[in-house]
Design a protein around this motif. Structure first.
Motif, PDB file in Angstrom:
ATOM      1  N   ARG A 185      12.438   4.877  -5.702  1.00 40.41           N
ATOM      2  CA  ARG A 185      11.377   3.560  -6.012  1.00 40.41           C
ATOM      3  C   ARG A 185      11.397   3.065  -4.694  1.00 40.41           C
ATOM      4  N   PHE A 186      11.469   3.762  -3.433  1.00 38.17           N
ATOM      5  CA  PHE A 186      11.539   3.430  -2.271  1.00 38.17           C
ATOM      6  C   PHE A 186      10.460   2.614  -2.015  1.00 38.17           C
ATOM      7  N   ALA A 187      10.430   1.429  -1.232  1.00 43.77           N
ATOM      8  CA  ALA A 187       9.318   0.541  -1.140  1.00 43.77           C
ATOM      9  C   ALA A 187       8.549   0.413  -2.077  1.00 43.77           C
ATOM     10  N   HIS A 188       9.400   0.414  -2.820  1.00 45.71           N
ATOM     11  CA  HIS A 188       7.709   0.112  -3.454  1.00 45.71           C
ATOM     12  C   HIS A 188       9.457  -0.901  -4.774  1.00 45.71           C
ATOM     13  N   PHE A 189      10.456  -1.999  -4.284  1.00 39.40           N
ATOM     14  CA  PHE A 189      10.779  -3.176  -5.146  1.00 39.40           C
ATOM     15  C   PHE A 189      10.165  -3.865  -5.382  1.00 39.40           C
ATOM     16  N   ASN A 190      10.606  -4.635  -6.701  1.00 40.03           N
ATOM     17  CA  ASN A 190      10.239  -6.091  -6.850  1.00 40.03           C
ATOM     18  C   ASN A 190      11.547  -6.868  -6.805  1.00 40.03           C
ATOM     19  N   ALA A 191      11.652  -7.733  -6.429  1.00 37.85           N
ATOM     20  CA  ALA A 191      12.733  -8.662  -5.719  1.00 37.85           C
ATOM     21  C   ALA A 191      13.873  -9.792  -6.049  1.00 37.85           C
ATOM     22  N   ILE A 192      14.820 -10.007  -6.132  1.00 33.48           N
ATOM     23  CA  ILE A 192      15.272 -11.239  -6.883  1.00 33.48           C
ATOM     24  C   ILE A 192      15.774 -12.116  -5.613  1.00 33.48           C
ATOM     25  N   GLN A 193      14.622 -13.179  -6.260  1.00 34.05           N
ATOM     26  CA  GLN A 193      15.348 -14.203  -4.783  1.00 34.05           C
ATOM     27  C   GLN A 193      16.414 -14.782  -4.930  1.00 34.05           C
ATOM     28  N   LEU A 194      16.773 -15.150  -4.074  1.00 33.06           N
ATOM     29  CA  LEU A 194      17.981 -16.034  -3.778  1.00 33.06           C
ATOM     30  C   LEU A 194      17.698 -17.453  -3.883  1.00 33.06           C
ATOM     31  N   SER A 195      18.182 -18.546  -4.234  1.00 37.30           N
ATOM     32  CA  SER A 195      17.755 -20.048  -3.988  1.00 37.30           C
ATOM     33  C   SER A 195      17.812 -20.190  -2.428  1.00 37.30           C
ATOM     34  N   ASP A 196      19.155 -19.767  -2.662  1.00 35.86           N
ATOM     35  CA  ASP A 196      19.760 -20.493  -1.554  1.00 35.86           C
ATOM     36  C   ASP A 196      19.968 -19.473  -0.159  1.00 35.86           C
ATOM     37  N   PRO A 197      19.432 -19.419   0.873  1.00 33.24           N
ATOM     38  CA  PRO A 197      19.959 -17.895   1.341  1.00 33.24           C
ATOM     39  C   PRO A 197      20.823 -17.637   1.835  1.00 33.24           C
ATOM     40  N   ALA A 198      22.332 -16.759   1.831  1.00 32.31           N
ATOM     41  CA  ALA A 198      23.333 -16.915   2.501  1.00 32.31           C
ATOM     42  C   ALA A 198      23.518 -16.483   4.226  1.00 32.31           C
ATOM     43  N   PRO A 199      24.319 -17.659   4.912  1.00 32.40           N
ATOM     44  CA  PRO A 199      24.684 -16.434   6.161  1.00 32.40           C
ATOM     45  C   PRO A 199      24.938 -15.069   5.970  1.00 32.40           C
ATOM     46  N   LEU A 200      24.430 -14.383   6.945  1.00 35.45           N
ATOM     47  CA  LEU A 200      25.264 -13.008   6.441  1.00 35.45           C
ATOM     48  C   LEU A 200      26.278 -13.157   7.655  1.00 35.45           C
ATOM     49  N   ASN A 225       1.020  -1.549  -0.333  1.00 33.39           N
ATOM     50  CA  ASN A 225       0.377   0.068   0.774  1.00 33.39           C
ATOM     51  C   ASN A 225       0.863   1.424  -0.419  1.00 33.39           C
ATOM     52  N   LEU A 226       0.826   1.757  -1.143  1.00 34.03           N
ATOM     53  CA  LEU A 226       1.587   3.668  -1.066  1.00 34.03           C
ATOM     54  C   LEU A 226       1.369   3.809  -0.261  1.00 34.03           C
ATOM     55  N   ASN A 227       0.545   4.745   0.249  1.00 28.33           N
ATOM     56  CA  ASN A 227       0.312   5.514   1.242  1.00 28.33           C
ATOM     57  C   ASN A 227       1.096   5.365   2.702  1.00 28.33           C
ATOM     58  N   GLU A 228       1.235   4.042   2.378  1.00 26.32           N
ATOM     59  CA  GLU A 228       1.482   3.948   4.062  1.00 26.32           C
ATOM     60  C   GLU A 228       3.517   4.445   4.445  1.00 26.32           C
ATOM     61  N   THR A 229       3.729   4.134   2.967  1.00 27.36           N
ATOM     62  CA  THR A 229       5.452   4.337   3.108  1.00 27.36           C
ATOM     63  C   THR A 229       5.298   5.556   2.088  1.00 27.36           C
ATOM     64  N   ALA A 230       5.285   5.949   0.563  1.00 26.68           N
ATOM     65  CA  ALA A 230       5.712   6.574   0.313  1.00 26.68           C
ATOM     66  C   ALA A 230       6.273   7.807   0.882  1.00 26.68           C
ATOM     67  N   ASP A 231       5.391   8.563   1.437  1.00 21.54           N
ATOM     68  CA  ASP A 231       6.046  10.127   1.691  1.00 21.54           C
ATOM     69  C   ASP A 231       6.656   9.945   3.057  1.00 21.54           C
ATOM     70  N   LEU A 232       6.952   9.191   2.792  1.00 26.00           N
ATOM     71  CA  LEU A 232       8.353   9.647   3.902  1.00 26.00           C
ATOM     72  C   LEU A 232       8.573  11.168   3.745  1.00 26.00           C
ATOM     73  N   THR A 233       9.330  11.737   4.701  1.00 30.73           N
ATOM     74  CA  THR A 233       9.237  13.618   3.997  1.00 30.73           C
ATOM     75  C   THR A 233      11.305  13.389   3.830  1.00 30.73           C
ATOM     76  N   SER A 234      11.952  12.049   4.700  1.00 29.61           N
ATOM     77  CA  SER A 234      13.191  12.187   4.263  1.00 29.61           C
ATOM     78  C   SER A 234      13.409  12.012   2.750  1.00 29.61           C
ATOM     79  N   ILE A 235      12.970  10.783   2.448  1.00 31.92           N
ATOM     80  CA  ILE A 235      13.394  10.724   1.578  1.00 31.92           C
ATOM     81  C   ILE A 235      12.867  11.167   0.657  1.00 31.92           C
ATOM     82  N   GLN A 236      11.551  12.089   0.641  1.00 30.79           N
ATOM     83  CA  GLN A 236      11.613  13.175  -0.276  1.00 30.79           C
ATOM     84  C   GLN A 236      13.028  14.604  -0.698  1.00 30.79           C
ATOM     85  N   GLU A 237      13.124  14.890   0.986  1.00 33.87           N
ATOM     86  CA  GLU A 237      14.357  15.427   0.902  1.00 33.87           C
ATOM     87  C   GLU A 237      14.974  15.197  -0.063  1.00 33.87           C
TER      88      GLU A 237
END
Ligand code: ADP
Ligand code: MG
Length: 677
Positions: free
Chosen positions: A510-525, A439-451
């Protein structure tokens, strides 16, 4: 050589000293010069005449044009007409019914006030006026030359309103007539003008046709809907691709600074040139800074680099507009112009993002980057497409723009992006994950990103922007520099810096509106961090013991696990509860970053981000993503392998602001070299 006519220095000095005599120009010459400024082309005469009709409260205005306006311009309206007593002075300079003292200028609502237009036309053409006022049985017709009536007004039959005919425009200005005769676009300009007028003054019906033509080229009917009138005048293809827009600003005392409403094109609209129809207090004007500001938003938001269609009507307190800065009143200067431009720019940007997000897209397949033909970290194999492909429900489709593989890169660089050498089912393809839009309204108007976005736009160098936008890509000069041509200049552009900046800006947009690249095997940080720390050591040849490194890795893993929710929500960087990295954002459609750089990226997140201050935090994460996704050498396979040394992976910096990202970073990477064309 001693004859009387012989040249001598004294004789010449005497001749030069003699000042030329000043004399008064004949009034008719003065008037003609002045008239030529007010009426520059046939279209300026049409504009003045139509504005007079609007001022006369006309509800129907019909224009007939012959020979692009040089032979005949005829404007008929159904307005209140002109009084018989006023006809003798109607076409004298500085006669007007709209202004009597200078102070009136402050509150002027009508289009005219200088009383110059009709007079000017009589100095450069033959003007005939036919008019009738309410309650009279017949009207009057009278012709004018050089500001005065040629004879007494003659009674004649007339329909309601006024008809003004201008014949043989510029008959006494040979040079101008010649230039205009050779240009065929004056009629086009007139049609364009009336189209603009028609979509603003929706309560007036307009028509414009060539003399003798049965069909009108503009034909609008009075309507209550702006969109309907845009449809009638500009066609369905324009009207169906518009979004409505509003912006306003009030000051403390709740009086308004400006109000704007309008329509702008969405991403389906395609055009090579911007159409900007701008009215300020109902006056058709131009405002270059506003136009540029809106164009920048389009270039940065839409992949096709299409130019926008813009209709805007701005209302300001009349005392804030200086309508007097341009002889034809075409340009206006506004009080608070910067603020107004900025506000409107943000409104457009928000609107476009919203409209862009409401579209649905087909699933996207991303080719793996050839710059990472093998993957040293065995944990990071990406999901190959194939057997696992499932039917995707509509609400889970992800966005892509298959017609434009370079995606948003178009808005920044015209050079071909780094694409795969070959494509086909046998290449190990990467499947993007399927993710529902938030839902766009939840996030898109964070003022710091706008700044942060505002910072980017403010620091944008128009000259460099122009180079980047309109250059042709010639080829790679070496591993890092691309050779570009812009007009007659050749430039070397640092692709690493340019792409870094591009990715950074795209993350913000694109802040907060990204699509994802899925890693097949999650990598341990923890393993990724260890890899990065060890590599860092090789660079600085400073060997710390592995225990300490493990400790740092462990602490950073914990830190990032704590921040996981935010990283996922805003940046689509997913870290699961066991501390594995499993998802990355798609920043540029169909572009996959060099997966070798994941360790460095993760370390950068752990070390360099100030999590306390929202703006700094977002900036540092965006910059880290920018570094990670940028195109790093070798951009093209380089058989000798030389030239890599100086671009070895950088050691992450301690201060987030030091991360390699400055608004001018990309700009400074462009060095003009030589003119070769
Ligand atoms: P301005 O519009 O600046 O007053 P113009 O030379 O354009 O000066 O017009 C002079 C005057 O002629 C106007 O003030 C108006 O009173 C009158 N006039 C011109 N055109 C029309 C028209 N179509 N209908 C009624 N009055 C008109
Ligand atoms: Mg006028």
């Amino acid at each position: 050589m001693d004859t009387e006519e012989a040249w001598t220095p004294e004789a010449e000095a005497a001749a030069v000293k003699e000042p030329p005599k000043i004399h008064r120009l004949e009034e008719s010459v003065v008037n003609r010069i002045a008239a030529g400024e007010v009426i520059q082309r046939p279209v300026s005469a049409v504009k003045e005449l139509v504005e007079n009709s609007l001022d006369a409260d006309a509800t129907s205005i019909n224009v007939v044009v012959k020979d692009g306006g040089l032979k005949l311009i005829q404007v008929s309206d159904d307005g209140h007409g002109i009084r018989y007593e006023d006809l003798p002075i109607l076409c004298e300079r500085h006669t007007t019914s709209k202004l009597s003292k200078y102070e009136d200028l402050q509150s002027i609502k009508s289009m005219g006030f200088r009383g110059e237009a009709l007079a000017s036309m009589t100095y450069v053409g033959h003007v005939t006026v036919t008019t009738i006022t309410k309650g009279h049985l017949h009207g009057y017709r009278v012709s004018y030359r050089d500001g005065v009536m040629e004879s007494e007004p003659k009674a004649c039959a007339a329909v309601k309103g006024t008809q003004i005919m201008v014949e043989n425009l510029f008959y006494n200005m040979i040079a101008r007539r010649k230039t205009l005769q050779n240009s065929s676009d004056d009629y086009t300009k007139i049609v364009d003008l009336l189209s603009r007028m028609a979509i603003h003054h929706t309560n007036v019906s307009f028509s414009c046709r060539k003399h003798g033509a049965a069909r009108a080229d503009v034909h609008s009917i009075a309507t209550s809907s702006r969109l309907d009138s845009i449809r009638t005048v500009y066609g369905v293809s324009v009207a169906s691709n518009l979004v409505q827009l509003e912006a306003s600003e009030y000051n403390d005392s709740s009086s308004f600074v400006f109000k704007m409403d309008g329509y702008v094109s969405n991403s389906n609209y395609v055009a090579k040139k911007t159409t900007m129809v701008l009215f300020v207090n109902d006056r058709l004007v131009e405002c270059a800074p506003l136009k540029r500001a809106v164009e920048i938003v389009y270039a940065a938001t839409f992949p096709k680099a299409s130019k926008p269609f813009i209709y805007m009507s701005i209302v300001l307190p009349p005392e804030h507009v200086d309508v007097n800065v341009h002889p034809t009143k075409r340009e206006v200067s506004l009080l608070n112009q910067e603020l107004i431009v900025e506000k409107i720019q943000s409104a457009v940007e928000l609107k476009l993002r919203q409209s862009n997000d409401s579209r649905t897209y087909k699933e996207q397949t991303v080719e793996s980057s050839p710059s990472s033909p093998y993957n040293p970290s065995k944990d990071l194999h990406l999901n190959p497409s194939g057997s696992k492909l499932q039917k995707v429900p509509v609400n889970k489709m992800v966005r892509t723009d298959s017609s434009d593989p370079a995606g948003r890169l178009h808005a920044y660089v015209q050079s071909k992006p780094h694409t795969s050498v070959a494509s086909g089912p046998n290449l190990s393809a990467v499947r993007s994950s399927v993710r529902q839009r938030r839902n766009l309204n939840e996030t898109a108007d964070l003022t710091s990103i706008q700044e942060l976005i505002d910072d980017v736009d403010r620091n944008c160098h128009s000259g460099l922007l122009d180079i980047v936008r309109h250059c042709s890509f010639i080829g790679m000069a070496d591993d890092v520099y691309a050779l570009l041509q812009h007009n007659t200049h050749m430039y070397l552009a640092n692709v690493v810096s340019l792409s870094k900046e591009l990715m950074y800006q795209l993350v913000l947009r694109r802040f907060a509106h990204f699509n994802a690249i899925q890693l097949s095997d999650p990598a341990p940080l923890s393993e990724l961090l260890m890899l990065a720390l060890k590599e860092e050591d090789l660079d600085v040849e400073n060997s710390e013991n592995d225990d300490l490194k493990e400790k740092i890795a462990e602490m950073n893993t914990e830190l990032l696990k704590q921040k996981a929710e935010m990283l996922e929500e805003y940046f689509c960087v997913k870290i699961d509860t066991r501390g594995n990295l499993s998802r990355l954002p798609i920043i540029l459609d169909q572009y996959t970053p060099d997966m070798d750089r994941i360790p460095e990226f993760v370390l950068c997140l752990g070390n360099d981000v100030d999590w306390e201050d929202e703006k700094c935090c977002f900036q540092a994460i965006a910059a880290a993503l920018g570094n990670f996704y940028a195109m790093h050498p070798p951009l093209l396979p380089n058989p000798s392998g030389e030239g890599l040394q100086c671009y070895k992976k950088r050691k992450p910096l301690k201060n987030p602001v030091d991360i390699e990202r400055y608004p001018n970073d990309a700009g400074m990477a462009i060095h003009p070299r030589e003119v070769i064309v």
